[in-house]
Write a protein that holds these residues in place. Structure first.
Motif, PDB file in Angstrom:
ATOM      1  N   LYS A 195       0.829  -1.205   0.000  1.00  0.00           N
ATOM      2  CA  LYS A 195       0.000   0.000   0.000  1.00  0.00           C
ATOM      3  C   LYS A 195       0.864   1.256   0.000  1.00  0.00           C
ATOM      4  CE  LYS A 195      -4.068  -1.910   2.331  1.00  0.00           C
ATOM      5  NZ  LYS A 195      -4.904  -1.863   3.564  1.00  0.00           N
ATOM      6  N   LEU A 196       1.930   1.225   0.806  1.00  0.00           N
ATOM      7  CA  LEU A 196       2.807   2.402   0.891  1.00  0.00           C
ATOM      8  C   LEU A 196       3.529   2.669  -0.424  1.00  0.00           C
ATOM      9  CD1 LEU A 196       4.243   1.776   4.461  1.00  0.00           C
ATOM     10  CD2 LEU A 196       2.960   3.796   3.770  1.00  0.00           C
ATOM     11  N   GLN A 197       3.813   1.590  -1.178  1.00  0.00           N
ATOM     12  CA  GLN A 197       4.510   1.766  -2.448  1.00  0.00           C
ATOM     13  C   GLN A 197       3.635   2.437  -3.501  1.00  0.00           C
ATOM     14  OE1 GLN A 197       6.140  -2.055  -3.551  1.00  0.00           O
ATOM     15  NE2 GLN A 197       7.375  -2.196  -1.703  1.00  0.00           N
ATOM     16  N   GLN A 198       2.338   2.547  -3.230  1.00  0.00           N
ATOM     17  CA  GLN A 198       1.425   3.217  -4.161  1.00  0.00           C
ATOM     18  C   GLN A 198       1.477   4.742  -4.026  1.00  0.00           C
ATOM     19  OE1 GLN A 198      -2.425   1.504  -3.452  1.00  0.00           O
ATOM     20  NE2 GLN A 198      -1.779  -0.559  -4.066  1.00  0.00           N
ATOM     21  N   PHE A 199       2.066   5.225  -2.920  1.00  0.00           N
ATOM     22  CA  PHE A 199       2.204   6.664  -2.729  1.00  0.00           C
ATOM     23  C   PHE A 199       3.413   7.171  -3.516  1.00  0.00           C
ATOM     24  CE2 PHE A 199      -0.250   5.367   0.924  1.00  0.00           C
ATOM     25  CZ  PHE A 199      -1.122   6.425   1.140  1.00  0.00           C
ATOM     26  N   LYS A 200       3.486   8.483  -3.674  1.00  0.00           N
ATOM     27  CA  LYS A 200       4.660   9.095  -4.284  1.00  0.00           C
ATOM     28  C   LYS A 200       5.778   9.115  -3.259  1.00  0.00           C
ATOM     29  CE  LYS A 200       2.142  12.074  -7.515  1.00  0.00           C
ATOM     30  NZ  LYS A 200       1.865  13.461  -7.951  1.00  0.00           N
ATOM     31  N   LEU A 201       6.792   8.277  -3.472  1.00  0.00           N
ATOM     32  CA  LEU A 201       7.852   8.090  -2.483  1.00  0.00           C
ATOM     33  C   LEU A 201       9.175   8.612  -3.009  1.00  0.00           C
ATOM     34  CD1 LEU A 201       7.033   4.402  -1.524  1.00  0.00           C
ATOM     35  CD2 LEU A 201       6.294   6.434  -0.305  1.00  0.00           C
ATOM     36  N   ASP A 202      10.027   9.048  -2.063  1.00  0.00           N
ATOM     37  CA  ASP A 202      11.384   9.381  -2.448  1.00  0.00           C
ATOM     38  C   ASP A 202      12.196   8.088  -2.558  1.00  0.00           C
ATOM     39  OD1 ASP A 202      11.720   8.616   0.136  1.00  0.00           O
ATOM     40  OD2 ASP A 202      12.218  10.596   0.912  1.00  0.00           O
ATOM     41  N   VAL A 203      13.422   8.186  -3.037  1.00  0.00           N
ATOM     42  CA  VAL A 203      14.244   7.001  -3.317  1.00  0.00           C
ATOM     43  C   VAL A 203      14.516   6.166  -2.058  1.00  0.00           C
ATOM     44  CG1 VAL A 203      16.477   6.202  -4.185  1.00  0.00           C
ATOM     45  CG2 VAL A 203      15.272   8.070  -5.343  1.00  0.00           C
ATOM     46  N   PRO A 204      14.924   6.784  -0.908  1.00  0.00           N
ATOM     47  CA  PRO A 204      15.177   5.961   0.284  1.00  0.00           C
ATOM     48  C   PRO A 204      13.960   5.152   0.714  1.00  0.00           C
ATOM     49  CG  PRO A 204      16.093   8.153   0.572  1.00  0.00           C
ATOM     50  CD  PRO A 204      15.296   8.196  -0.677  1.00  0.00           C
ATOM     51  N   ASN A 205      12.767   5.742   0.673  1.00  0.00           N
ATOM     52  CA  ASN A 205      11.561   5.017   1.059  1.00  0.00           C
ATOM     53  C   ASN A 205      11.279   3.855   0.111  1.00  0.00           C
ATOM     54  OD1 ASN A 205      10.576   6.133   3.462  1.00  0.00           O
ATOM     55  ND2 ASN A 205       9.748   7.902   2.399  1.00  0.00           N
ATOM     56  N   GLN A 206      11.488   4.080  -1.194  1.00  0.00           N
ATOM     57  CA  GLN A 206      11.274   3.004  -2.162  1.00  0.00           C
ATOM     58  C   GLN A 206      12.202   1.828  -1.886  1.00  0.00           C
ATOM     59  OE1 GLN A 206      11.790   4.731  -6.040  1.00  0.00           O
ATOM     60  NE2 GLN A 206      10.027   6.094  -5.861  1.00  0.00           N
ATOM     61  N   ARG A 207      13.464   2.138  -1.634  1.00  0.00           N
ATOM     62  CA  ARG A 207      14.457   1.072  -1.393  1.00  0.00           C
ATOM     63  C   ARG A 207      14.179   0.343  -0.077  1.00  0.00           C
ATOM     64  NH1 ARG A 207      19.853   4.450  -2.131  1.00  0.00           N
ATOM     65  NH2 ARG A 207      20.873   2.435  -1.735  1.00  0.00           N
ATOM     66  N   LEU A 222      13.432   3.295   8.399  1.00  0.00           N
ATOM     67  CA  LEU A 222      12.177   3.819   7.853  1.00  0.00           C
ATOM     68  C   LEU A 222      11.566   4.843   8.806  1.00  0.00           C
ATOM     69  CD1 LEU A 222      10.222   3.336   5.410  1.00  0.00           C
ATOM     70  CD2 LEU A 222       8.918   1.866   6.950  1.00  0.00           C
ATOM     71  N   TYR A 223      11.623   4.540  10.109  1.00  0.00           N
ATOM     72  CA  TYR A 223      11.075   5.458  11.107  1.00  0.00           C
ATOM     73  C   TYR A 223      11.898   6.752  11.169  1.00  0.00           C
ATOM     74  CZ  TYR A 223       9.442   7.258  15.580  1.00  0.00           C
ATOM     75  OH  TYR A 223       8.928   8.058  16.561  1.00  0.00           O
ATOM     76  N   LYS A 224      13.226   6.609  11.215  1.00  0.00           N
ATOM     77  CA  LYS A 224      14.089   7.787  11.347  1.00  0.00           C
ATOM     78  C   LYS A 224      13.987   8.697  10.128  1.00  0.00           C
ATOM     79  CE  LYS A 224      17.467   5.644  14.433  1.00  0.00           C
ATOM     80  NZ  LYS A 224      18.820   5.086  14.567  1.00  0.00           N
ATOM     81  N   HIS A 225      13.893   8.089   8.943  1.00  0.00           N
ATOM     82  CA  HIS A 225      13.842   8.893   7.716  1.00  0.00           C
ATOM     83  C   HIS A 225      12.537   9.690   7.622  1.00  0.00           C
ATOM     84  CE1 HIS A 225      14.484  10.156   3.635  1.00  0.00           C
ATOM     85  NE2 HIS A 225      13.388   9.532   3.210  1.00  0.00           N
ATOM     86  N   ASN A 226      11.414   9.077   8.038  1.00  0.00           N
ATOM     87  CA  ASN A 226      10.108   9.721   7.854  1.00  0.00           C
ATOM     88  C   ASN A 226       9.664  10.557   9.044  1.00  0.00           C
ATOM     89  OD1 ASN A 226       8.810   8.639   5.195  1.00  0.00           O
ATOM     90  ND2 ASN A 226       9.810   6.878   6.126  1.00  0.00           N
ATOM     91  N   PHE A 227      10.096  10.180  10.253  1.00  0.00           N
ATOM     92  CA  PHE A 227       9.609  10.895  11.433  1.00  0.00           C
ATOM     93  C   PHE A 227      10.681  11.763  12.094  1.00  0.00           C
ATOM     94  CE2 PHE A 227       6.786   7.285  10.941  1.00  0.00           C
ATOM     95  CZ  PHE A 227       5.539   7.887  11.036  1.00  0.00           C
ATOM     96  N   GLU A 228      11.973  11.500  11.764  1.00  0.00           N
ATOM     97  CA  GLU A 228      13.047  12.314  12.310  1.00  0.00           C
ATOM     98  C   GLU A 228      13.800  13.058  11.206  1.00  0.00           C
ATOM     99  OE1 GLU A 228      15.525   9.806  14.675  1.00  0.00           O
ATOM    100  OE2 GLU A 228      13.900   9.221  16.038  1.00  0.00           O
ATOM    101  N   GLN A 229      13.323  12.899   9.941  1.00  0.00           N
ATOM    102  CA  GLN A 229      13.899  13.585   8.779  1.00  0.00           C
ATOM    103  C   GLN A 229      15.412  13.398   8.676  1.00  0.00           C
ATOM    104  OE1 GLN A 229      11.457  15.419  10.758  1.00  0.00           O
ATOM    105  NE2 GLN A 229      10.059  14.451   9.307  1.00  0.00           N
ATOM    106  N   ARG A 230      15.861  12.157   8.840  1.00  0.00           N
ATOM    107  CA  ARG A 230      17.286  11.858   8.757  1.00  0.00           C
ATOM    108  C   ARG A 230      17.634  11.307   7.379  1.00  0.00           C
ATOM    109  NH1 ARG A 230      19.471   8.545  13.816  1.00  0.00           N
ATOM    110  NH2 ARG A 230      21.139   8.300  12.291  1.00  0.00           N
ATOM    111  N   GLU A 231      18.840  11.637   6.896  1.00  0.00           N
ATOM    112  CA  GLU A 231      19.332  11.083   5.646  1.00  0.00           C
ATOM    113  C   GLU A 231      19.863   9.672   5.902  1.00  0.00           C
ATOM    114  OE1 GLU A 231      19.149  12.269   2.657  1.00  0.00           O
ATOM    115  OE2 GLU A 231      18.167  14.126   3.281  1.00  0.00           O
ATOM    116  N   VAL A 232      19.367   8.702   5.138  1.00  0.00           N
ATOM    117  CA  VAL A 232      19.717   7.306   5.425  1.00  0.00           C
ATOM    118  C   VAL A 232      20.243   6.590   4.174  1.00  0.00           C
ATOM    119  CG1 VAL A 232      18.091   7.100   7.353  1.00  0.00           C
ATOM    120  CG2 VAL A 232      17.307   6.632   5.015  1.00  0.00           C
ATOM    121  N   GLY A 233      20.698   7.340   3.189  1.00  0.00           N
ATOM    122  CA  GLY A 233      21.142   6.736   1.927  1.00  0.00           C
ATOM    123  C   GLY A 233      22.247   5.705   2.112  1.00  0.00           C
ATOM    124  N   GLU A 234      23.292   6.035   2.887  1.00  0.00           N
ATOM    125  CA  GLU A 234      24.416   5.124   3.084  1.00  0.00           C
ATOM    126  C   GLU A 234      23.976   3.872   3.833  1.00  0.00           C
ATOM    127  OE1 GLU A 234      27.585   7.185   4.963  1.00  0.00           O
ATOM    128  OE2 GLU A 234      27.850   8.654   3.345  1.00  0.00           O
TER     129      GLU A 234
END
Length: 450
Positions: free
Chosen positions: A87-99, A132-144
């Protein structure tokens, strides 16, 4: 005469309203829902509108389910988490969320089967949920960190690609170890080639001598079988304590309570399986611990109340268990004279007028156990009020185990209470007090023992 005219007018008005409602319902067309639409309506989950709020709500639920999977692998929970990932993948997601969602879905498909669960997979699942929690609720960069998780997932998939070959190696080594002693004993007869083949059985004679010490080891097979079970149980308990620590840090009271109850019940089952006579001891210990904590905390032991009547009196706010409320409504004018004297005869509920006096009923106006009494008995009952009537506009009739009270209030409403609500001590006749909307509310019950 004027009174009769008013009653006649009220009756005519009621008939007109009923006719109007009938016409509305006749012209209304029934709406039929398709099967897929019916499945969308859940009695247990609120309907959430599309958008940012829906996205965040789904994320919170997904993270909560991942925490649950950490301490207990339940296929149903994993299935729900997989559905939320889709269901979440149906939203417009940024790259970290998709991965991250792709990683989570891959691992969840694995761990929903208990036989495929491993510690590295659970560790990877926990890290992905945390990111997933830190990226969406704490606005942290998690690419690495996401890249590292993808590498770890690829490694796990490669290791799982050939499990059978690795499993066969120990068996081959065992076969070689068994064959080597036979070859060492065979050399005493080098001239004949067939001797080693015929005398393969004689070397087996010392082999039966090896199992001789085995019976003492195998004899206590049943008690020894408990050891791995207990080891596994302690590992599960350790995992739960880790989860308890994390949930306490996040302030998740409901999840904490559920997890602790699960652990307590499992420990109880194991103890009773070992010794059924411990049941009384456990009950006694539980009571002693609860009493000790209640005394130390100086908090009242309040029964769990899920639904209650919130009512405001001239002096305080009261909370009354809904099961004790037999009637609640506006004070009518012809009740006032009795209430000012501190009593309320139930026959007043029949209504006013000649028709009500002879044909009116009390029971239909009541609810709960009191409504089950005979009409004759109800019309003879008189409730005492908590105080003479002054400016109050509401009347609440309480009934429990042959105890009664007519409570005068300024306002009331039905509310739902959190079962984990904290109660403080209060003077009799109240069982306890708590804060609701920054206002002190006192728990009142006809049964003072709760």
């Amino acid at each position: 005469m004027e009174e009769k005219d008013k009653e006649q007018q009220e009756l005519e008005l009621e008939l007109e309203v009923e006719k109007a409602l009938d016409e509305i319902f006749k012209t209304a067309k029934p709406t039929e829902l398709k099967e897929e639409e019916i499945e969308g309506y859940s009695l247990l989950e609120p309907i959430i509108e599309e958008g940012e709020e829906s996205f965040r709500h789904l994320l919170e639920e997904l993270v909560g389910e991942i925490l649950t999977i950490e301490w207990e692998i339940i296929p149903e929970i994993a299935e729900k988490a997989i559905e939320k990932c889709k269901k979440l993948q149906q939203f417009k997601l940024d790259v970290p969320n998709q991965r991250l969602l792709k990683i989570l879905e891959t691992i969840l498909v694995e761990v929903k089967t208990p036989e495929r669960v491993t510690a590295p997979k659970l560790d990877l699942l926990k890290k992905a949920g945390d990111l997933l929690y830190k990226h969406n609720f704490e606005q942290r960069e998690v690419g690495e960190e996401v890249a590292e998780l993808e590498k770890a997932l690829k490694t796990l998939e490669e290791e799982a690609a050939a499990p059978e070959k690795e499993a066969e190696l120990p068996e081959l080594e065992l076969e070689l170890e068994l064959e080597e002693p036979a070859r060492e004993e065979a050399p005493p007869a080098p001239p004949e080639v067939e001797v080693p083949v015929k005398e393969e059985k004689p070397p087996e004679r010392p082999i039966p001598e090896r199992p001789i010490p085995e019976p003492p080891v195998r004899a206590p097979a049943e008690p020894a079988a408990e050891v791995p079970d207990l080891t596994r149980q302690f590992l599960q308990e350790y995992e739960r304590w880790v989860a308890v620590e994390e949930l306490a840090r996040l302030g998740r009271k409901k999840a904490l309570r559920k997890l602790i109850l699960k652990a307590k019940n499992e420990c109880r089952e194991i103890l009773l399986r070992m010794d059924p006579s411990l049941e009384k001891v456990l009950a006694q210990k539980e009571e002693e611990i609860r009493n000790f904590i209640a005394e130390k905390e100086k908090r009242p032991r309040v029964p769990v109340i899920r639904e209650a009547l919130w009512c405001k009196t001239p002096t305080r706010v009261l909370i009354i268990p809904l099961e004790e409320v037999a009637f609640a409504g506006e004070i009518l004018s012809h009740w006032r004279s009795s209430l000012m004297e501190g009593v309320f005869p139930l026959k007043l509920l029949k209504g006013r007028g000649l028709w009500a006096r002879f044909f009116g009923k009390v029971a239909p106006k009541l609810q709960g156990p009191l409504a089950e009494k005979s009409e004759r008995e109800l019309q003879q009952m008189v409730f005492k009020t908590n105080k003479p009537l002054t400016s109050e506009k509401k009347l609440i009739l309480l009934w429990k185990e042959d105890q009664s009270l007519a409570l005068l209030a300024e306002d009331f409403r039905v509310i739902s209470l959190d079962p984990d609500l904290e109660w403080g001590p209060a003077e009799p006749p109240f069982l306890g007090k708590t804060l609701l909307d920054n206002t002190e509310a006192y728990l009142f019950s006809l049964n003072q023992k709760g």
